[in-house]
Design a protein around this motif. Sequence first.
Motif, PDB file in Angstrom:
ATOM      1  N   THR A   1       3.710   9.717  -7.351  1.00  0.00           N
ATOM      2  CA  THR A   1       4.957  10.669  -8.266  1.00  0.00           C
ATOM      3  C   THR A   1       4.528  10.363  -9.635  1.00  0.00           C
ATOM      4  OG1 THR A   1       6.240   8.424  -8.184  1.00  0.00           O
ATOM      5  CG2 THR A   1       6.816   9.898  -6.561  1.00  0.00           C
ATOM      6  N   LEU A   2       3.861   9.386 -10.347  1.00  0.00           N
ATOM      7  CA  LEU A   2       3.583   9.354 -11.553  1.00  0.00           C
ATOM      8  C   LEU A   2       2.517  10.344 -12.126  1.00  0.00           C
ATOM      9  CD1 LEU A   2       3.288   5.278 -12.165  1.00  0.00           C
ATOM     10  CD2 LEU A   2       5.163   6.965 -13.084  1.00  0.00           C
ATOM     11  N   ARG A   3       1.432  10.323 -11.226  1.00  0.00           N
ATOM     12  CA  ARG A   3       0.518  11.662 -11.325  1.00  0.00           C
ATOM     13  C   ARG A   3       0.865  12.787 -11.491  1.00  0.00           C
ATOM     14  NH1 ARG A   3      -4.187   7.968  -8.734  1.00  0.00           N
ATOM     15  NH2 ARG A   3      -4.342   6.361 -10.442  1.00  0.00           N
ATOM     16  N   HIS A   4       1.855  13.033 -10.270  1.00  0.00           N
ATOM     17  CA  HIS A   4       2.403  14.552 -10.112  1.00  0.00           C
ATOM     18  C   HIS A   4       3.235  14.874 -11.106  1.00  0.00           C
ATOM     19  CE1 HIS A   4       4.616  17.762  -8.006  1.00  0.00           C
ATOM     20  NE2 HIS A   4       3.498  18.083  -7.461  1.00  0.00           N
ATOM     21  N   ARG A   5       3.991  13.977 -11.927  1.00  0.00           N
ATOM     22  CA  ARG A   5       4.787  14.433 -12.826  1.00  0.00           C
ATOM     23  C   ARG A   5       3.875  14.771 -14.029  1.00  0.00           C
ATOM     24  NH1 ARG A   5      10.393  14.302 -14.160  1.00  0.00           N
ATOM     25  NH2 ARG A   5      10.912  13.715 -16.239  1.00  0.00           N
ATOM     26  N   ALA A   6       2.999  13.908 -14.283  1.00  0.00           N
ATOM     27  CA  ALA A   6       2.233  13.990 -15.529  1.00  0.00           C
ATOM     28  C   ALA A   6       1.473  15.246 -15.537  1.00  0.00           C
ATOM     29  CB  ALA A   6       1.176  12.892 -15.599  1.00  0.00           C
ATOM     30  N   ARG A   7       0.901  15.688 -14.138  1.00  0.00           N
ATOM     31  CA  ARG A   7       0.182  17.014 -14.129  1.00  0.00           C
ATOM     32  C   ARG A   7       1.225  18.071 -14.370  1.00  0.00           C
ATOM     33  NH1 ARG A   7      -3.541  19.890 -15.593  1.00  0.00           N
ATOM     34  NH2 ARG A   7      -4.502  21.211 -14.128  1.00  0.00           N
ATOM     35  N   ALA A   8       2.286  18.156 -13.913  1.00  0.00           N
ATOM     36  CA  ALA A   8       3.434  18.942 -14.071  1.00  0.00           C
ATOM     37  C   ALA A   8       3.636  19.181 -15.548  1.00  0.00           C
ATOM     38  CB  ALA A   8       4.518  18.667 -12.991  1.00  0.00           C
ATOM     39  N   ALA A   9       3.929  18.206 -16.158  1.00  0.00           N
ATOM     40  CA  ALA A   9       4.301  17.907 -17.569  1.00  0.00           C
ATOM     41  C   ALA A   9       3.153  18.780 -18.246  1.00  0.00           C
ATOM     42  CB  ALA A   9       4.247  16.671 -18.210  1.00  0.00           C
TER      43      ALA A   9
ATOM     44  N   VAL B   1       3.133   5.697  -3.067  1.00  0.00           N
ATOM     45  CA  VAL B   1       4.069   6.659  -3.625  1.00  0.00           C
ATOM     46  C   VAL B   1       4.199   6.729  -5.225  1.00  0.00           C
ATOM     47  CG1 VAL B   1       6.506   7.023  -3.274  1.00  0.00           C
ATOM     48  CG2 VAL B   1       5.220   6.484  -1.297  1.00  0.00           C
ATOM     49  N   ARG B   2       4.309   5.523  -5.806  1.00  0.00           N
ATOM     50  CA  ARG B   2       4.145   5.461  -7.174  1.00  0.00           C
ATOM     51  C   ARG B   2       3.220   6.264  -7.850  1.00  0.00           C
ATOM     52  NH1 ARG B   2       2.110   2.176 -10.462  1.00  0.00           N
ATOM     53  NH2 ARG B   2       3.236   1.637 -12.496  1.00  0.00           N
ATOM     54  N   HIS B   3       1.954   5.893  -7.483  1.00  0.00           N
ATOM     55  CA  HIS B   3       0.701   6.371  -7.985  1.00  0.00           C
ATOM     56  C   HIS B   3       1.016   8.168  -7.909  1.00  0.00           C
ATOM     57  CE1 HIS B   3      -1.354   3.260  -9.261  1.00  0.00           C
ATOM     58  NE2 HIS B   3      -1.423   2.614  -8.342  1.00  0.00           N
TER      59      HIS B   3
ATOM     60  N   ALA C   1       0.828  -1.241  -0.074  1.00  0.00           N
ATOM     61  CA  ALA C   1      -0.003  -0.267   0.113  1.00  0.00           C
ATOM     62  C   ALA C   1       0.974   1.275   0.056  1.00  0.00           C
ATOM     63  CB  ALA C   1      -0.935   0.011   1.123  1.00  0.00           C
ATOM     64  N   ILE C   2       1.928   1.386   0.708  1.00  0.00           N
ATOM     65  CA  ILE C   2       2.810   2.553   0.950  1.00  0.00           C
ATOM     66  C   ILE C   2       3.568   2.624  -0.558  1.00  0.00           C
ATOM     67  CG2 ILE C   2       4.973   3.300   1.875  1.00  0.00           C
ATOM     68  CD1 ILE C   2       4.307   2.108   4.546  1.00  0.00           C
ATOM     69  N   ASN C   3       3.971   1.445  -0.950  1.00  0.00           N
ATOM     70  CA  ASN C   3       4.702   1.727  -2.161  1.00  0.00           C
ATOM     71  C   ASN C   3       3.983   2.080  -3.310  1.00  0.00           C
ATOM     72  OD1 ASN C   3       7.371   1.109  -0.938  1.00  0.00           O
ATOM     73  ND2 ASN C   3       7.090  -1.049  -1.150  1.00  0.00           N
ATOM     74  N   GLN C   4       2.894   1.592  -3.636  1.00  0.00           N
ATOM     75  CA  GLN C   4       1.992   1.786  -4.538  1.00  0.00           C
ATOM     76  C   GLN C   4       1.410   3.370  -4.527  1.00  0.00           C
ATOM     77  OE1 GLN C   4       1.155   0.250  -7.214  1.00  0.00           O
ATOM     78  NE2 GLN C   4       2.057  -1.752  -6.588  1.00  0.00           N
TER      79      GLN C   4
END
Length: 153
Positions: free
Chosen positions: A17-25, A13-15, A8-11
């Motif tokens: 980071t992926l979503r934050h980077r995509a939104r930033a892009a 964090v992964r979600h 749960a923690i790893n998923q």
Amino acid sequence: MDFEQADAINQAVRHLTLRHRARAAALLAPLGLHPGQEVLLLELARTGPMIQAQLSEALGCEPPSVTLMARKLEAAGHIRRRPAPSDRRASVVELTDSGAALVGQVRQLWRDLAEETAAGLPAETAAALPGLLMTLADNVDTRHPHGQGVAPS
């Protein structure tokens, strides 16, 4: 910790980071920037001109990544690089007028992204997030042996 909690923690964090980077892009694209370039511009605005190797350290990026970002930002006219007076092999990186003007837009975008990311959280939780997230980052920092990061308080 059992596997379910670890997963749960790893998923999460992964979600994030992926979503934050995509939104930033998506937010950076209209400015002609890619993720990472905004952080370089913000660092130069915060510190002033600096040697590219120091910039790499400040950003926590490998030197080749900073070199690539710097080339692209230089080609766009947002930064300039010049030989360092004390070491002609080193480059000093600084904002141009165009880059300085872009920093204001990046700062607003950064505020918008943070507000969007923390939406719905109580103010106290949002205020605690930077410390919590930096603790997590320090805990997995490959530049330091495990256990050298900041322990949660």
